[in-house]
Design a protein around this motif. Structure first.
Motif, PDB file in Angstrom:
ATOM      1  N   PRO A 184     -65.226 -25.368 -69.706  1.00  0.00           N
ATOM      2  CA  PRO A 184     -64.309 -24.370 -70.448  1.00  0.00           C
ATOM      3  C   PRO A 184     -62.958 -24.389 -69.961  1.00  0.00           C
ATOM      4  CG  PRO A 184     -66.041 -23.120 -69.834  1.00  0.00           C
ATOM      5  CD  PRO A 184     -66.284 -24.437 -69.042  1.00  0.00           C
ATOM      6  N   ILE A 185     -62.458 -24.871 -68.542  1.00  0.00           N
ATOM      7  CA  ILE A 185     -61.230 -24.956 -68.298  1.00  0.00           C
ATOM      8  C   ILE A 185     -60.736 -26.604 -68.180  1.00  0.00           C
ATOM      9  CG2 ILE A 185     -60.959 -23.124 -67.004  1.00  0.00           C
ATOM     10  CD1 ILE A 185     -61.086 -24.762 -64.370  1.00  0.00           C
ATOM     11  N   ASN A 186     -61.584 -27.315 -68.362  1.00  0.00           N
ATOM     12  CA  ASN A 186     -61.439 -28.831 -68.301  1.00  0.00           C
ATOM     13  C   ASN A 186     -62.375 -29.569 -69.068  1.00  0.00           C
ATOM     14  OD1 ASN A 186     -59.960 -31.195 -67.152  1.00  0.00           O
ATOM     15  ND2 ASN A 186     -61.575 -31.184 -65.537  1.00  0.00           N
ATOM     16  N   TRP A 187     -61.767 -30.064 -70.419  1.00  0.00           N
ATOM     17  CA  TRP A 187     -62.745 -30.769 -71.176  1.00  0.00           C
ATOM     18  C   TRP A 187     -63.627 -32.047 -70.636  1.00  0.00           C
ATOM     19  CZ3 TRP A 187     -57.608 -30.114 -73.447  1.00  0.00           C
ATOM     20  CH2 TRP A 187     -57.626 -29.166 -74.269  1.00  0.00           C
ATOM     21  N   VAL A 244     -53.893 -32.440 -65.135  1.00  0.00           N
ATOM     22  CA  VAL A 244     -54.731 -31.603 -64.631  1.00  0.00           C
ATOM     23  C   VAL A 244     -54.341 -30.288 -65.070  1.00  0.00           C
ATOM     24  CG1 VAL A 244     -55.541 -30.310 -62.412  1.00  0.00           C
ATOM     25  CG2 VAL A 244     -55.349 -32.769 -62.490  1.00  0.00           C
ATOM     26  N   MET A 245     -55.092 -29.422 -66.081  1.00  0.00           N
ATOM     27  CA  MET A 245     -54.757 -28.220 -66.767  1.00  0.00           C
ATOM     28  C   MET A 245     -55.082 -26.898 -66.147  1.00  0.00           C
ATOM     29  SD  MET A 245     -56.833 -29.252 -70.029  1.00  0.00           S
ATOM     30  CE  MET A 245     -57.769 -28.176 -70.629  1.00  0.00           C
ATOM     31  N   PHE A 246     -55.626 -26.980 -64.807  1.00  0.00           N
ATOM     32  CA  PHE A 246     -56.006 -25.769 -64.180  1.00  0.00           C
ATOM     33  C   PHE A 246     -55.307 -25.624 -62.862  1.00  0.00           C
ATOM     34  CE2 PHE A 246     -59.084 -28.001 -61.830  1.00  0.00           C
ATOM     35  CZ  PHE A 246     -59.180 -29.362 -62.933  1.00  0.00           C
ATOM     36  N   ARG A 300     -62.842 -20.852 -57.298  1.00  0.00           N
ATOM     37  CA  ARG A 300     -63.627 -19.774 -57.804  1.00  0.00           C
ATOM     38  C   ARG A 300     -64.786 -20.370 -58.856  1.00  0.00           C
ATOM     39  NH1 ARG A 300     -63.360 -14.770 -57.787  1.00  0.00           N
ATOM     40  NH2 ARG A 300     -64.137 -14.515 -59.906  1.00  0.00           N
ATOM     41  N   GLN A 340     -56.990 -22.061 -57.465  1.00  0.00           N
ATOM     42  CA  GLN A 340     -57.660 -20.657 -57.650  1.00  0.00           C
ATOM     43  C   GLN A 340     -58.934 -20.735 -58.519  1.00  0.00           C
ATOM     44  OE1 GLN A 340     -55.650 -17.553 -59.591  1.00  0.00           O
ATOM     45  NE2 GLN A 340     -56.321 -16.018 -58.124  1.00  0.00           N
ATOM     46  N   VAL A 341     -58.609 -21.202 -59.667  1.00  0.00           N
ATOM     47  CA  VAL A 341     -59.535 -20.892 -60.822  1.00  0.00           C
ATOM     48  C   VAL A 341     -60.572 -22.267 -60.512  1.00  0.00           C
ATOM     49  CG1 VAL A 341     -58.448 -22.462 -62.573  1.00  0.00           C
ATOM     50  CG2 VAL A 341     -60.062 -20.998 -63.377  1.00  0.00           C
TER      51      VAL A 341
END
Ligand SMILES: NC(=O)c1ccc[n+]([C@@H]2O[C@H](COP(=O)([O-])OP(=O)(O)OC[C@H]3O[C@@H](n4cnc5c(N)ncnc54)[C@H](OP(=O)(O)O)[C@@H]3O)[C@@H](O)[C@H]2O)c1
Lengths: 311, 225
Positions: free
Chosen positions: B84-87, B15-17, B24, B20-21
């Motif tokens: 964009p935050i998680n392929w 899990v690369m995020f 949002r 919070q992000v």
């Protein structure tokens, strides 16, 4: 980079003067140390020195197109630069972090303040150059300072191309990375054989396996060491932050847990730089506190490790 | 990579995020869409009403809206915001679009079973999903703009969409179910790692509603002999 150093030194010292005026506490917290100059480490085999605290971008800078968060991370990066940091570590694996870094560098106009360290992360060994080019585009820098083969993925092919790229001046330094203690035997073999400038590995007050073989080997071979997961991905804070610092913390130049963890790492003679990651300005200030003041000696390092183990 | 190396990986490493992000994303899509998400609210409550009306055309329209909801939440939220935050979210996004297409083809090519569907139970479960699940992202984020609406947020859409299993003719169902299961596992893993505990309810609800959908699906009529 050589022509950047004078400017960087100027920026660092002028930044520090400003910070010292604004936050005397930061400087008062490292009694007896020459706290005004950052702790620099020479890159083995060169005349170039880099600050011993850098920053990582895994998770923390992967905020996608969220303009509010991009602006907030830009403030984190600004704090890092203002406090004397230069080395930023990334990877194509970190989602949008490279684009966010590019945007932040643009808005700070800080391309000449960064030591850009990223990675090659693809199983296709013929893709090295393309991936490097994509990364420099995303970071918005003309030339990356350091390219590392991420987690040894396709390392044979990539390393060959990286050596060529270095010889052609397309990149300044090359290296390999691992983390979480993975594949250390193979890692050591590569360190023994290949002309590496840097290795990146996990080292912190609890994960100390690298002290046995990889760190001494790096010294012996003249390879710079970048330390990832210095806070064990944040779990060191979750475990120890509620505990008191030892009475003798001031003697080792430490005024909070972040400095404790980081100074333990950068005081190892083989370590060139640690790259803690954070999404918060306040945490960045704490982390950069470790770039100043006194460092523990060998006996004090042992005392630090023993103290943490005793908690 | 050796077996021992694989064992050194944890769910966390994938899990690369951060939370919070992630939370949002809900706020951002709602802010960017305002006030068009009101149409999604109308659709969420209109779909059971269309079923209750019992007409074949109304049922087709309801299924069409459901198919559209899969596609819009997949393309909008997953491909546009989450990708964009998680392929893997992008892959799921396109799978959601395909799921919408599958639903449209499966249900609209044949007859949408209606006369034998227990519409009352279906409507109650549907309304529970589309009115209960949207609040979970708000509970985790503490921001009312994070409301996870049907047709916009993929979690609520998939949970309500799971109930639609009841309407899909026999063999088509086995194409429709795998995404529900994979998606639920994916969401549960993310919520677990990010410790967004309220949102963990959504994948659990999705699987329960898929079970309910199977249970509600009309049995083949008994042969007269
Ligand atoms: N194989 C590889 O090449 C590899 C593997 C792992 C890591 N890396 C690199 O190494 C970097 C560092 O590792 P990491 O990010 O995994 O872990 P880390 O730096 O050990 O820990 C990061 C965590 O610590 C928290 N933190 C930072 N400063 C803090 C402070 N002063 N007080 C309290 N909490 C604080 C951060 O949370 P907040 O955001 O709340 O501050 C974040 O959750 C990575 O970002 C990446 O660039 C490379």
């Amino acid at each position: 980079m050589a022509n950047r150093i004078t400017r960087r030194k100027f920026l660092i010292s002028s930044g520090l003067a400003g910070i010292a005026l604004k936050s005397p506490v930061l400087f008062a917290s490292t009694p007896g140390a020459s706290s005004s100059s950052p702790i620099m480490r020479r890159i083995p085999g060169t005349d170039e020195s880099i600050p011993a605290i850098g920053m990582g971008t895994w998770i923390t800078f992967n905020v996608g197109g969220d303009t509010q968060l991009v602006q907030q991370r830009t403030r984190v990066l600004k704090t890092f630069f203002d406090l004397g940091g230069t080395v930023v570590d990334g990877s194509p694996m970190y989602g949008s972090a490279a684009d966010v870094m590019g945007e932040a560098l643009n808005s700070l106009n800080a391309h000449d303040r960064i030591f850009a360290a990223t990675k090659i992360w693809t199983g296709d060994e013929s893709e090295t150059r393309q991936e490097a080019a994509r990364s420099s585009r995303r970071w918005g820098v003309e030339r990356l300072d350091l390219l590392q083969v991420h987690n040894l993925l396709g390392w044979q092919g990539h390393l060959e191309t990286l050596k060529e790229m270095k010889a052609n001046g397309e990149v300044r330094y090359i290296g390999i990375t691992t983390s979480h203690g993975r594949r250390h035997r193979e890692f050591a073999q590569i360190m023994e054989r290949e002309p590496l400038d840097f290795v990146q590995l996990t080292y912190n007050v609890l994960d100390r396996e690298v002290e046995d073989r990889l760190l001494p080997l790096a010294r012996e071979r003249g390879i710079g060491v970048i330390v990832n997961r210095p806070f064990q991905g944040g779990s060191l804070f979750r475990r120890f932050q509620s505990e008191p610092l030892p009475d003798w913390a001031g003697d080792v130049g430490v005024s909070n847990w972040a400095e404790f963890f980081l100074k333990y790492i950068i005081s190892h003679p083989a370590v060139t730089c640690a790259i803690p990651a954070t999404s918060k300005v306040e945490h960045m200030k704490e982390n950069m506190g470790a770039l100043y003041g006194r460092l523990p000696d060998a006996a004090q390092r042992k005392q630090m490790a023993d103290y943490v183990r005793s908690l | 990579m050796s077996g021992a190396d694989w064992l050194s990986y944890s769910l966390q490493d994938f899990v690369m995020f951060g939370p919070q992000v992630f939370l949002r994303l809900f706020v951002r899509i709602n802010q960017d869409l305002w006030p068009w998400q009101l149409l999604a609210v109308v659709a969420a409550f209109g779909i059971p009403a269309l079923f209750l009306s019992q007409g074949e055309r109304a049922r087709r329209l309801a299924v069409g809206l459901m198919a559209l909801a899969w596609a819009t939440s997949g393309y909008g939220f997953l491909v546009g915001y989450f990708g964009p935050i998680n392929w893997p979210a992008t892959w799921f996004g396109w799978a959601f679009v395909a799921q919408g297409a599958l639903l449209a083809v499966a249900a609209l090519s044949g007859r949408v079973p209606g006369s034998r569907l227990p519409v009352g139970k279906f409507a109650v479960l549907w309304l529970l999903a589309v009115s209960g699940l949207p609040w979970l992202a708000m509970a985790d984020s503490g921001q009312w703009e994070a409301v996870a609406l049907f047709g916009i947020a993929p979690g609520t859409t998939a949970a309500a969409g799971a109930l639609v299993v009841a309407l899909i003719p026999g063999p088509w169902r086995w194409f429709y179910l795998p995404l529900l299961v994979l998606w639920s596992l994916f969401c549960a893993a993310i919520s677990w790692v990010l410790q967004t505990w309220w949102l963990l309810v959504t994948p659990i609800a999705t699987l329960l509603l898929a079970g309910a959908g199977l249970w509600l699906s009309p049995r083949p009529a008994r042969s007269p002999d």
